[in-house]
Scaffold this active site. Structure first.
Site, short mmCIF file in Angstrom:
data_model
loop_
_atom_site.label_atom_id
_atom_site.label_comp_id
_atom_site.label_asym_id
_atom_site.label_seq_id
_atom_site.Cartn_x
_atom_site.Cartn_y
_atom_site.Cartn_z
N HIS A 809 -32.13 37.37 4.02
CA HIS A 809 -30.79 36.82 3.79
C HIS A 809 -30.91 35.72 2.74
O HIS A 809 -31.50 34.67 3.00
CB HIS A 809 -30.20 36.27 5.09
CG HIS A 809 -29.90 37.35 6.08
ND1 HIS A 809 -30.12 37.22 7.43
CD2 HIS A 809 -29.39 38.60 5.89
CE1 HIS A 809 -29.76 38.36 8.04
NE2 HIS A 809 -29.32 39.20 7.12
N GLU A 812 -30.47 31.93 3.21
CA GLU A 812 -31.33 31.22 4.15
C GLU A 812 -32.58 30.68 3.45
O GLU A 812 -33.71 31.08 3.71
CB GLU A 812 -31.69 32.15 5.32
CG GLU A 812 -30.45 32.47 6.14
CD GLU A 812 -30.60 33.68 7.08
OE1 GLU A 812 -29.60 34.04 7.70
OE2 GLU A 812 -31.70 34.24 7.18
N HIS A 906 -36.06 33.59 9.24
CA HIS A 906 -34.64 33.46 8.92
C HIS A 906 -34.19 32.02 9.01
O HIS A 906 -34.95 31.14 9.40
CB HIS A 906 -33.79 34.27 9.92
CG HIS A 906 -33.77 35.74 9.65
ND1 HIS A 906 -32.66 36.40 9.19
CD2 HIS A 906 -34.74 36.68 9.77
CE1 HIS A 906 -32.93 37.68 9.05
NE2 HIS A 906 -34.18 37.88 9.39
N GLU A 991 -35.97 31.84 13.63
CA GLU A 991 -34.79 31.20 13.06
C GLU A 991 -35.06 29.71 12.88
O GLU A 991 -35.42 29.03 13.83
CB GLU A 991 -33.59 31.37 14.01
CG GLU A 991 -33.19 32.81 14.26
CD GLU A 991 -32.27 33.37 13.18
OE1 GLU A 991 -31.96 32.64 12.23
OE2 GLU A 991 -31.86 34.55 13.31
ZN ZN Z 1 -30.78 35.67 8.65
#
Ligand code: ZN
Length: 1142
Positions: A809, A812, A906, A991
């Site tokens: 992504h 990010e 992420h 994350e």
């Molecule tokens: Zn992500």
């Protein structure tokens, strides 16, 4: 409760219903009143379950329908009805069936001038109306007319009655048919006038409840389209704005202001964004066409009304949506491994990506020791010992010292950390607090030194460089490419740029680890962007390092959101005060030329990862900003990165990013955007710093129209104010610390050049080309074999694999900083890194979505797809990076070398800390409340080991935030597919928050790049500790590792014991702490707290027990004092046995 014992109450109730004897009825009512006035609500619920509501309603109908109703019976009866009815969910329905509605309405009409009787009727009506369909029925039968007669015109004579009547009205208007009736009869004007009267006359705030109920009436009426129109037509916006303007800061008026804000936001006319099209300014032709449909045309004012439900539905009939709907509960899907649909031949191509398995390392013999040492003399290895395991070293000073890779260097460093890390942390905290104090609006940021001497020095420096730095080619607009569709492999004017950089570097010597401006410029030439960017952003070229101290989270100021919303409303009401000048627009590039004449900021974002589309000056120091949608998309605006110049120092500038998409953001919970000042950088402080105050994030009045993809889709505003440190500076603002594709390529280049090739096997290959024509790198890191003897080669080839990927992504960027930390640690001379290399082969794909990153996307690839939803069946043509990563994993699996761990880095925009998502069958089934016999499912609980380890060794990691549930909606993500198809038990998404931590040593701090890199390094340490705990761990490895870790205990000690000794781990990790004010994410927020049961109880009690002194109103003969002298009718046996707790 046994049936026999309940008979007492039932006898009482049936006697009440059947008796026509006044005395008995009075007695029974008295007993019931006594019974219900003590004890808990459970008593009332018990009575309801025994038919209490029906009995009371029947008694009401019977008593009221006589020619001259007996109010001595009716009043206590009505009070009982209110008390019981509030707690009986079906009360409205029961009243309707027993025809008690009409009876009560008639009773009220008869008593319009009899306050005491009337107020009892009003309370009862209020309880009846709590069911929407009953409210609608009351409306049909004329209840609204009756109530309006009672509350208008403004008068302070019967305030108790007026309060009760406005409260009933507020409840009635929840029904949409009642709201329509109110609009048709013009009641909205009346309500507005009443609001003004009460607002103006109630200066001592004695009648807040009446004012609040009137506003709730307006709030309900404006839920319907015609209500909003009538409200606007009646100058409702102007009236509310004017009456409330002076109360904004008044906390005691919160109950009223919050409703006003809701009404204003709801009625603010919806409009489309000030953009010609919602589609990305950039489009790019891709194989197979784009995935998601683009919005093609825009019809003005074609908005779908949000959630307009014209039917009156009962609120309690709406089924609660099953929370865990999304969990995968099909055991077959959880446990079965799909058939491999890759041919041997297809898999064979990945052999070339695992050269370490076939390479014979002939060069090991030929490579002479001389060659190596000469390289060392050249200082090539200077950076290899740089990033370390939990450093807690928070000053850049230590940072620089760490470059010494000699054994002495190691010792120096260790001595640095001899001090208890906890103590260090405390020191750091107090310093942070101090600097924070200074960071108030209007003041210059703390990173600007206030030291006189230095200030002199710096200003001299700036003036010297002023002329040249004003427009260096890589931070000016000179090379802007206006041809939006051309896909040029644009050449940056490297010679010129390099020259300028050289000049600057001579004046301002820079030394940022693993960064080299020349390498960056050279690499940028190979970066292909859709717009054909020809300009490089200064911070990317120049480089940056963390500011000396991590920054605390921003404390949210009370009332900030409502202040901002009022300012937005003011724009609507006083359009002449809005400048409304477009000062930057990709769509209208000619506007850029006229900028010099006007006093305003200059904007630019035509560089890698930049994505500003439009800037509109709305007030002298306020700008609306619009972010470009992802390429080939009409959505995903969240990430931003742009340049701003021509500012005045020490002036607060307000920026509003008005087309954000996420429903909530950490910007509401302490997060700040980041800023880089070129002047600061040239004065030796090349930092991205968290800046901005008065930050909040809320739903605005912009809606996507029905032609553009998602009709009625809402937009959100991120607003923040910034005070720039210098006049006429060039500053860059970003959602988070930027990390470009070019930065990654330059970084890999520097790593490759700087690693100790005697020890580190570092292979940089190309996994594939992206759709945009950019190579996607694959990096292999392991230890070089000691020699090319078959034993040593064998040892290398048997090392287990670890696969780490990041940045699928593009928005990010934090994941890239974590990855940077991982890479630097793995190639470092840290002995733990050495052991890791000897134990594993690391396959790393640091950027899965280069095109997205380059073109300033937030979420997607050039096909407009979320690549982390393509893992189930990626195609080589459409999703090459995913296809080949999956192919490589299949290959490893196929040759019996399934990775120990797969981790996908992420960033998370709505949570704090760093945490894992993993996959567990049992946890998923258990969470879903599945009846499947989980004992037949065998599951290795080892998926929990790594997160448990990281919780101890990584300061930012929080195991409490982790989740191991397999969701259907995530079936096509890397984590789930790699777990299910490749069979990697420890398959994770890691994350990292954009914001900071609410636990552990970093509690209260926002994460900087240093902390993110540290996370990447400690992640590697976690892999080592995981190996130590595994059964396959050799005794030799165990001994080596233990010795190493023991030696580093001083560093690791506090981390390892963090959770046991600290006790600082907060459990509230998912839910944000309550804000100082209610954060309205949506305008249709409706609270059911409008009528408080206990409030009504209290009113009744006041009237019933305190005599009728209140308003000096009426006397109707009832001696309320008799109620407080109990004369029990039933035996004590009943009360003692049944009064307790049924
Ligand atoms: Zn992500």
């Amino acid at each position: 409760m046994a049936e026999k014992e309940t008979s007492g109450l039932q006898v009482l109730l049936s006697t009440l219903q059947s008796s026509s004897d006044r005395e008995s009825i009075l007695n029974i009512l008295q007993v019931l009143t006594e019974l219900l006035s003590v004890g808990t609500d459970r008593r009332i619920h018990y009575m309801i379950s025994k038919g209490g509501s029906e009995a009371l309603l029947q008694t009401l109908v019977d008593s009221a329908q006589t020619a001259s109703p007996d109010y001595n019976i009716l009043l206590p009866l009505l009070r009982l009805l209110v008390k019981v009815g509030q707690r009986d969910k079906k009360f409205g329905q029961k009243a309707l069936e027993l025809e008690a509605l009409d009876v009560t309405l008639i009773l009220a009409r008869k008593n319009l001038s009899h306050n005491q009787n009337l107020i009892h009727c009003l309370w009862t009506l209020q309880v009846f109306a709590s069911r929407v369909s009953t409210a609608a029925m009351l409306g049909i039968n004329g209840a609204m007319e009756l109530l309006f007669k009672v509350i208008t015109p403004y008068s302070r004579k019967r305030t108790r009655i007026i309060r009760a009547a406005t409260e009933v009205l507020a409840v009635l208007l929840k029904s949409k048919s009642n709201s329509r009736r109110a609009v048709n009869r013009g009641y909205l004007n009346g309500l507005l006038r009443l609001h003004q009267d009460w607002q103006n006359h109630d200066t001592s705030n004695d009648f807040i409840q009446i004012r609040r109920s009137l506003l709730i009436c307006l709030k309900h009426i404006t839920n319907i389209q015609s209500g909003r129109e009538a409200f606007l037509g009646a100058q409702g916006m102007e009236i509310l704005f004017a009456t409330m303007q002076n109360y904004l800061g008044n906390q005691s008026m919160d109950a009223i202001i919050s409703i006003v804000i809701q009404i204003l936001r709801k009625c603010y006319p919806k409009s489309s964004l000030p953009l010609a099209t919602a589609n990305s300014y950039y489009s790019f032709s891709v194989p197979g066409g784009i995935a998601s449909g683009l919005a093609c045309t825009i019809n003005e004012d074609d908005f779908e009304e949000e959630g307009e439900d014209e039917e009156d539905k009962d609120s309690d009939s709406a089924e609660m949506k099953e929370e865990d709907d999304d969990l995968e509960t099909d055991l077959k899907n959880l446990t079965s491994k799909p058939v491999l649909n890759w041919t041997e031949e297809e898999l064979k191509q990945y052999e070339a990506m695992c050269l370490e398995l076939t390479h014979n390392f002939q060069e090991l013999e030929s490579k002479s020791g001389d060659e190596m040492s000469s390289k060392e003399e050249l200082g090539i290895h200077q950076c290899t010992y740089f990033c370390h395991i939990p450093t807690q070293t928070l000053s850049s000073k230590t940072y620089c010292q760490e470059k010494d890779q000699s054994p002495q260097g190691l010792e120096t460093r260790d001595t640095n950390l001899q001090e208890s890390p906890l103590k260090q942390l405390q020191i750091m905290r107090s310093t942070v607090d101090l600097t924070y104090e200074e960071q108030v609006p209007g003041k210059i940021s703390p990173y600007l030194s206030s030291n006189d001497q230095e200030e002199d020095f710096s200003s001299r420096e700036v003036s010297k460089t002023q002329a040249s730095f004003k427009e260096p080619p890589w931070c000016g607009e000179v090379c802007f490419c206006q041809n939006k569709n051309s896909f040029l492999s644009s050449s940056i004017r490297i010679d010129e740029t390099s020259e300028t950089v050289s000049t600057f570097l001579k004046r301002h010597p820079m030394d940022i680890p693993f960064h080299n401006p020349y390498t960056y410029i050279a690499k940028a030439e190979g970066t292909n962007s859709v717009p054909g960017f020809k300009v490089l952003a200064f911070p990317d070229v120049w480089g940056h390092h963390s500011p000396p101290f991590p920054q605390t989270m921003l404390e949210r100021k009370c009332g900030i959101q409502r202040t901002k919303i009022f300012e937005d409303v003011q724009r609507f009401l006083q359009p002449d005060k809005v400048i409304g000048r477009v000062v930057f627009s990709l769509d209208e590039p000619w506007l850029l030329q006229n900028n010099d004449t006007t006093e305003c900021l200059k904007f630019f974002s035509g560089f890698e990862s930049g994505n500003l589309r439009k800037a509109i000056q709305v007030r002298e120091f306020e700008y609306d900003l619009l972010i470009n949608a992802d390429v080939n998309c009409a959505q995903h605006q969240q990430w931003f990165y742009f340049k701003v110049s021509s500012m005045k120092a020490s002036r607060p500038y307000r920026f509003n990013v008005i087309n954000c998409e996420k429903v909530n953001s950490q910007f509401n919970y302490g997060m700040q955007p980041t800023m880089y000042s070129v002047k600061e950088a040239l004065q030796g402080r090349p930092h991205w710093v968290r800046v901005g105050y008065d930050i909040c994030y809320y739903k605005n009045h912009y809606r996507q129209n029905s032609a553009a993809g998602t009709p009625g889709k809402c937009h959100y505003t991120l607003t923040f104010s910034v005070t720039f440190p210098h006049n006429e500076d060039v500053c860059y603002l970003a959602y988070h610390y930027p990390y470009t594709y070019t930065a990654m390529m330059a970084h890999l280049d520097l790593l490759e050049k700087n690693v100790n090739h005697k020890k580190v096997y570092f292979q940089h290959q190309v996994l594939c080309q992206t759709l945009g024509g950019n190579p996607c790198p694959l990096v292999t890191i392991t230890a070089m074999p000691e020699s090319n003897s078959s034993d040593h080669l064998q040892q290398l080839r048997q090392r287990p694999y670890q696969v780490i990927v990041a940045r699928v992504h593009p928005g990010e960027s934090n994941s890239s900083w974590v990855m940077k930390g991982t890479l630097e640690f793995l190639v470092s001379s840290d002995p733990i890194a050495g052991l890791l290399r000897e134990s594993f082969i690391f396959k790393i794909i640091p950027m899965l979505n280069p095109d997205g990153v380059i073109n300033g996307n937030h979420r997607c690839s050039l096909r407009g797809e979320d690549l982390n939803r393509q893992w189930l069946s990626p195609s080589a043509q459409h999703q090459p990076t995913i296809y080949h990563t999956k192919g490589l994993l299949h290959y490893l699996n196929n040759i019996g070398r399934t990775p120990v761990v797969f981790c996908d880095f992420h960033g998370h925009s709505q949570k704090k800390n760093v945490f894992f998502y993993g996959c567990s069958i049992k946890e998923t089934l258990w969470q879903a409340g599945c009846t499947v016999d989980t004992s037949i499912v065998t599951e290795d609980v080892d998926y929990m080991t790594l997160p448990k380890i990281l919780d101890k060794v990584s300061p930012a990691f929080a195991i409490n935030s982790c989740s191991f549930l397999v969701e259907k909606s995530r079936a096509s993500t890397a984590r789930v597919v790699v777990w299910r198809e490749i069979g990697v038990l420890r398959s994770y998404t890691m994350e990292s928050t954009y914001c900071g931590c609410n636990q552990g040593p970093y509690k209260g701090l926002q994460l900087g790049t240093h902390e993110l890199e540290e996370m990447g390094a400690t992640f590697c340490l976690g892999l080592l500790l995981l190996q130590l705990k595994s059964l396959t761990c050799s005794s030799q490895f165990m001994a080596q590792a233990s010795a190493l870790l023991d030696a580093r205990e001083d560093i690791l000690g506090h981390q390892l014991h963090r959770s046991s000794s600290g006790g600082s781990i907060d459990m509230e990790l998912d839910d944000e702490p309550p804000c100082m004010e209610e954060i309205d994410y949506s305008t249709d927020y409706s609270s059911d707290q409008e009528t408080d049961i206990y409030e009504l109880d209290q009113q009744i009690q006041e009237i019933a027990l305190v005599e009728t002194v209140g308003d000096g109103e009426d006397k109707n003969g009832v001696d309320y004092r008799t109620l407080s002298s109990p004369e029990l009718y039933v035996s004590k046996h009943w009360t003692s046995k049944h009064g307790a707790s049924p």
